[in-house]
Motif scaffolding. Sequence first.
Motif, short mmCIF file in Angstrom:
data_model
loop_
_atom_site.label_atom_id
_atom_site.label_comp_id
_atom_site.label_asym_id
_atom_site.label_seq_id
_atom_site.Cartn_x
_atom_site.Cartn_y
_atom_site.Cartn_z
N THR A 196 -6.06 5.65 10.48
CA THR A 196 -4.67 5.65 10.04
C THR A 196 -3.86 6.69 10.75
OG1 THR A 196 -5.19 7.14 8.24
CG2 THR A 196 -5.25 4.78 7.76
N GLY B 16 -7.21 0.44 5.31
CA GLY B 16 -8.47 1.03 4.84
C GLY B 16 -9.57 1.01 5.88
N GLU C 30 -0.93 4.37 -1.82
CA GLU C 30 -2.25 4.36 -1.21
C GLU C 30 -2.20 4.81 0.26
OE1 GLU C 30 -3.81 0.46 -1.64
OE2 GLU C 30 -3.70 0.45 -3.84
N LEU C 31 -1.02 4.75 0.86
CA LEU C 31 -0.87 5.05 2.28
C LEU C 31 0.50 5.68 2.49
CD1 LEU C 31 -2.51 4.55 4.92
CD2 LEU C 31 -1.11 2.49 5.24
N ASP C 32 0.59 6.66 3.39
CA ASP C 32 1.90 7.25 3.67
C ASP C 32 2.63 6.43 4.71
OD1 ASP C 32 1.67 8.78 6.52
OD2 ASP C 32 -0.26 8.86 5.44
N GLU D 244 2.60 1.65 -3.44
CA GLU D 244 1.69 2.07 -4.51
C GLU D 244 1.07 3.44 -4.27
OE1 GLU D 244 -1.03 -1.16 -4.70
OE2 GLU D 244 0.53 -2.63 -5.26
N ALA E 290 0.82 -1.21 0.00
CA ALA E 290 0.00 0.00 0.00
C ALA E 290 0.85 1.26 0.00
CB ALA E 290 -0.93 0.00 1.22
#
Length: 317
Positions: free
Chosen positions: A316, A312, A291-293, A289, A286
């Motif tokens: 977070t 998700g 999608e997440l830091d 790609e 993730a």
Amino acid sequence: MGLPDLVAAARAGDRRATARLLTVVENDTAAAPALAGLVKGGDAQIVGITGSPGVGKSTLVSALIAAWRAQGLRVGVLAVDPSSPFSGGAILGDRVRMADHALDPGVYIRSVATRGHLGGLAATTTAGVRLLEGLGFDVVIVETVGVGQAEVEIASLADTTLLLLAPGMGDGIQAVKAGVVEIADVYVVNKADRPGADGTVRDLRAMMSLVRREPGEWRQPVCTTVASEAKGIDDLVAAIAKHRDWLAEGDRLAAKRRRRAAAEIRARVDAALRVRFAVPEALAAAVAEGELDVASAAGTVLRGGAGGPEIGTGDTG
């Protein structure tokens, strides 16, 4: 044979027993905590020997063994070697250069594979030193792999660290650089019968003249040796003993041992935390790609350990 019997045999000079106990330590088996309880204490002098490949570390170790054995001291050696990429074991094994002591019951020599650990040592070297100390060895020598400027882990382990340099290998330039040169308690210019040895000694002394020291601080001596001929070894042994005496003044040696113990505890905690807070592959994907830091992903791992919340979930922070 149970652990108590193995410990008793090792203290009596049984090499096979010592080898079996070191295997327990190196592999961190279920018996390791019980073994640690059986070999508490000891007052060995821990001597670290480091330097670039080819400066003669193993040959010097052999000469030092002979000198200390002449004093009636029991000597243990952990020679750290690079790991084989195929078997994971130690490549070559520096014991080849110490074959003169192979039959001496007062000497124990073991090659230890780094198993990928950086810093010049193996991950279990400190535990191995503690074991040999508890088994009654008077001197424990730790020979690092051939190191560069940043591999300075030996300084936190050894009471006295020797840095070997040799003429004609570019070591004179290293004398004015930060890194491994700064960790030495004693400088040793080995192969001093070669051209350029005097220049290497001058470079080291010039470097030390630039270092500001408070009254009572240790000033590193520069010893010259020809280890293959045992020349200069007596002076080197005397320099090591002098540093040991300096450490014994006040709380210096005890403070160094406390720092070593703290570092060993931190290493154990770090290893446990890496297992407990393993990064799931999905979480790494993730981040990769976009999608997440990274900070949020780290928070997810810290909150849940290896089995953290699903990606998700909306939490977070």
